[in-house]
Scaffold this motif. Structure first.
Motif, mmCIF file in Angstrom:
data_model
loop_
_atom_site.group_PDB
_atom_site.id
_atom_site.type_symbol
_atom_site.label_atom_id
_atom_site.label_comp_id
_atom_site.label_asym_id
_atom_site.label_seq_id
_atom_site.Cartn_x
_atom_site.Cartn_y
_atom_site.Cartn_z
ATOM 1 N N GLY A 93 14.932 42.522 44.105
ATOM 2 C CA GLY A 93 15.013 42.576 42.646
ATOM 3 C C GLY A 93 14.557 41.288 42.011
ATOM 4 N N ARG A 94 14.824 41.181 40.736
ATOM 5 C CA ARG A 94 14.329 40.047 39.957
ATOM 6 C C ARG A 94 14.934 38.713 40.384
ATOM 7 N N LEU A 95 16.111 38.731 41.000
ATOM 8 C CA LEU A 95 16.732 37.478 41.410
ATOM 9 C C LEU A 95 16.131 36.914 42.686
ATOM 10 N N GLU A 96 15.427 37.736 43.428
ATOM 11 C CA GLU A 96 14.788 37.337 44.674
ATOM 12 C C GLU A 96 15.748 36.636 45.627
ATOM 13 N N LYS A 113 29.578 47.955 43.581
ATOM 14 C CA LYS A 113 28.366 48.205 42.798
ATOM 15 C C LYS A 113 27.594 46.919 42.490
ATOM 16 N N PHE A 114 28.106 45.788 42.932
ATOM 17 C CA PHE A 114 27.463 44.503 42.688
ATOM 18 C C PHE A 114 26.860 43.954 43.983
ATOM 19 N N MET A 115 25.933 43.010 43.850
ATOM 20 C CA MET A 115 25.391 42.315 45.005
ATOM 21 C C MET A 115 26.025 40.932 45.050
ATOM 22 N N TRP A 116 26.666 40.630 46.143
ATOM 23 C CA TRP A 116 27.322 39.349 46.313
ATOM 24 C C TRP A 116 26.473 38.462 47.206
ATOM 25 N N ILE A 117 26.274 37.247 46.792
ATOM 26 C CA ILE A 117 25.587 36.261 47.615
ATOM 27 C C ILE A 117 26.366 34.959 47.541
ATOM 28 N N SER A 157 4.073 37.989 43.364
ATOM 29 C CA SER A 157 4.656 37.594 42.085
ATOM 30 C C SER A 157 5.823 38.497 41.700
ATOM 31 N N MET A 158 6.085 39.564 42.460
ATOM 32 C CA MET A 158 7.197 40.493 42.246
ATOM 33 C C MET A 158 7.157 41.006 40.800
ATOM 34 N N ASP A 159 8.264 40.854 40.090
ATOM 35 C CA ASP A 159 8.348 41.357 38.718
ATOM 36 C C ASP A 159 7.887 40.320 37.707
ATOM 37 N N PHE A 160 7.570 39.132 38.155
ATOM 38 C CA PHE A 160 7.231 38.058 37.243
ATOM 39 C C PHE A 160 5.735 37.884 37.154
ATOM 40 N N ASP A 161 5.273 37.332 36.087
ATOM 41 C CA ASP A 161 3.857 37.029 35.932
ATOM 42 C C ASP A 161 3.642 35.578 36.361
#
Length: 165
Positions: A93-96, A113-117, A157-161
């Protein structure tokens, strides 16, 4: 460190023992270790960093005549190549973030339902990779400085430009 200061064989054997322990103690299954590759990916995130540091230091500091030196160096190169491939191909996702679903909170209601890191664990893996790569050429056949070296041209570049330079 004690081996570097004293040169005592006991400390060299201890260093090799703890490095090998990281391999055999990393949630031993062929699916995790990928057989003879000796990957640390089955371990918890901080264990990946700790193990990689131990493997890299032992491979760099053991005497050239030690049979464990080339063995451990090959496992380090395998892990560096795996991490490079993983970092360039894994999409979370956007957080990479890397290594999701590795925290005790994962899968427990109401947190499932959350992603823990854990940033400190991921930072430790990054530090261990950097430390190991700084050892450079440890045997004629194993150069940690270029093992699994990340190529900027391969960055997505994933979701970013983000322009690739």
């Amino acid at each position: 460190m004690p081996y570097l200061v004293t040169g005592d064989r006991f400390f060299a054997d201890e260093m090799a023992y703890w490095a090998n322990f990281c391999l055999i103690g990393s949630f031993s299954s062929d699916d995790n270790r990928k057989g003879a590759q000796g990957l640390l990916i089955g371990n918890e995130v901080r264990g990946i960093g700790w193990g990689l540091r131990n493997l890299g230091d032992a491979a760099a500091y053991l005497p050239d005549a030690s049979p464990m030196k080339a063995y451990l160096a090959s496992k380090v190169v395998n892990n560096l190549a795996y991490f490079d491939q993983y970092a360039t191909s894994f999409y979370s996702g956007r957080l990479e973030t890397l290594f999701p679903r590795r925290r005790p909170e994962d899968g427990k209601p109401p947190y499932d339902k959350f992603m823990w890191i854990s940033l400190w664990e991921q930072s430790y893996v990054a530090w261990a990779i950097d430390r190991v790569m700084q050892h450079g050429q440890v045997t004629p056949a194993h150069n940690f400085a270029s093992a699994g070296a990340f190529s900027p041209a391969s960055r997505r570049s994933m979701d970013f430009d983000i322009p690739v330079t």
